[in-house]
Design an enzyme around this catalytic site. Structure first.
Site, mmCIF file in Angstrom:
data_model
loop_
_atom_site.group_PDB
_atom_site.id
_atom_site.type_symbol
_atom_site.label_atom_id
_atom_site.label_comp_id
_atom_site.label_asym_id
_atom_site.label_seq_id
_atom_site.Cartn_x
_atom_site.Cartn_y
_atom_site.Cartn_z
ATOM 1 N NE ARG A 103 -3.804 0.646 2.010
ATOM 2 C CZ ARG A 103 -5.011 0.718 2.566
ATOM 3 N NH1 ARG A 103 -5.204 1.452 3.655
ATOM 4 N NH2 ARG A 103 -6.031 0.066 2.048
ATOM 5 C CG HIS A 130 -8.413 0.105 -2.669
ATOM 6 N ND1 HIS A 130 -7.663 -1.007 -2.315
ATOM 7 C CD2 HIS A 130 -9.030 0.517 -1.516
ATOM 8 C CE1 HIS A 130 -7.821 -1.244 -1.023
ATOM 9 N NE2 HIS A 130 -8.640 -0.341 -0.517
ATOM 10 C CD GLN A 133 -12.975 -1.755 -0.450
ATOM 11 O OE1 GLN A 133 -12.167 -1.672 0.459
ATOM 12 N NE2 GLN A 133 -14.194 -2.237 -0.260
ATOM 13 C CG ASP A 225 -13.566 6.273 -0.599
ATOM 14 O OD1 ASP A 225 -13.559 6.117 0.644
ATOM 15 O OD2 ASP A 225 -12.526 6.231 -1.285
ATOM 16 C CB CYS A 265 -14.015 1.229 0.362
ATOM 17 S SG CYS A 265 -13.462 2.931 0.550
ATOM 18 N NE ARG A 293 -10.314 -5.209 0.865
ATOM 19 C CZ ARG A 293 -9.534 -4.201 1.262
ATOM 20 N NH1 ARG A 293 -10.068 -3.154 1.839
ATOM 21 N NH2 ARG A 293 -8.222 -4.208 1.045
#
Ligand code: CP
Ligand code: NVA
Length: 306
Positions: A103, A130, A133, A225, A265, A293
């Site tokens: 990340r 991402h 996700q 988000d 998310c 996830r």
């Protein structure tokens, strides 16, 4: 399938197969079947240059459940944070590990890690993508709606990493997506192009606009988000002002289909991108989404490292 850098690099078939495996792993996990032979003896490095709750915990637990081992490597604590090159880091870690999840900020760093090392690299979020996700999101949508084709997902808010990957993911599985952002905060052009390319093969419709009401009209899924992604903290004040008309609240949810689900998310900021009534209300599936996830990433780990 060697890496998971951007969903555009996976075929629709690979994505659907991974989602199928995720569904099986979830079902079996609920029945206490853990498959701890699948990655027995394998090690996964987890490099984090940004904070995380879900990504870190779901990868660590996922590796454990599959019989493997994971190492949390804070970028501040490894030499990468002191200027060792991505290339040397990749070449060194390839000698110890069977895979790396990273990340970080730049997508190009993740690509370089993949190019210089010889183990699978998984993108655990960059400024532009991402993908992990979105695999969990697609798994969640399939669970609630039973299909992708013919559905409409509305994304309302910042044209950020999640929005970019969501566009590509929806297009890959043939689900229509309508994105509404303020002017100047659109999804990046490269991701729009990748999504439209994928859509031309699956028949999905990808729309990028500015009107949240138009976007959520007849939507089966409403997604938002944070307005202030990690690394954008200095723009916070201005962003909160610009984005207020894009808040997902009860009024906006009423413009979507009656049985629309709400997704995010996480982490969420109630009173900003979403009202508490919505995220804590009956249409919200955000914790199922967060759980997925674990299952979706276990499927990715098995596909790439098994
Ligand atoms: N959604 C997500 O990636 O959460 P974390 O930042 O907690 O990992
Ligand atoms: N867009 C958010 C997602 C966090 C999981 C960020 O980049 O901070």
């Amino acid at each position: 399938m060697k890496h998971l850098l951007c969903l555009s690099q996976w075929t629709s078939k690979e994505i659907n197969e991974t989602l199928k495996l995720a569904e099986e792993l979830k079902y079996e996990n609920k029945n206490d079947i853990r498959h701890n032979h699948l990655l027995k003896g394998k090690s996964l490095g987890l490099i984090f240059s940004k904070s995380s709750t879900r990504t870190r915990v779901s990868f660590e637990v996922g590796m454990y459940q599959l019989g493997g081992y994971s190492l949390f490597l804070s970028a501040n604590d490894i030499q990468l944070g002191r200027g060792e090159t991505v290339s040397d880091t990749a070449r060194t870690l390839s000698r110890y590990l069977d895979g790396i999840m990273i990340r970080t900020y730049k997508q190009s760093d993740v690509e370089q890690l993949a190019a210089c090392g010889n183990i699978p690299i998984i993108n655990g979020l960059t400024d532009s993508q991402h993908p992990c996700q979105i695999l969990a999101d697609l798994q969640t949508i399939k669970e609630y709606k039973g299909k992708f084709k013919g559905l409409k997902l509305a994304y309302v808010g910042d044209g950020n990493n999640v929005a970019n990957s969501l566009m590509i993911g929806c297009a890959k599985v043939g689900m229509n997506i309508s994105v509404a952002t303020p002017k100047g905060y659109e999804c990046d052009e490269e991701s729009i192009k990748l999504a439209k390319d994928a859509a031309s093969h699956t028949g999905a419709i990808v729309i990028n606009g500015y009107d949240p009401i138009e976007a959520v009209k007849d939507a089966d899924v409403v997604y938002t988000d944070t307005w202030v992604s990690m690394g954008m903290e200095s723009e916070k004040e201005q962003r909160l002002r610009v984005f207020m008309p894009y808040q997902v609240n009860k009024e906006l949810m009423q413009k979507a289909k009656n049985d629309a689900i709400f997704m995010h998310c996480l982490p969420a900021y109630r009173g900003y991108e979403v009202d508490a009534d919505v995220i804590d209300g009956p249409q919200s599936v955000v914790f199922e989404e967060a759980e997925n996830r674990l299952h979706a990433q276990k499927a990715v780990l098995v596909k790439l490292m098994g």
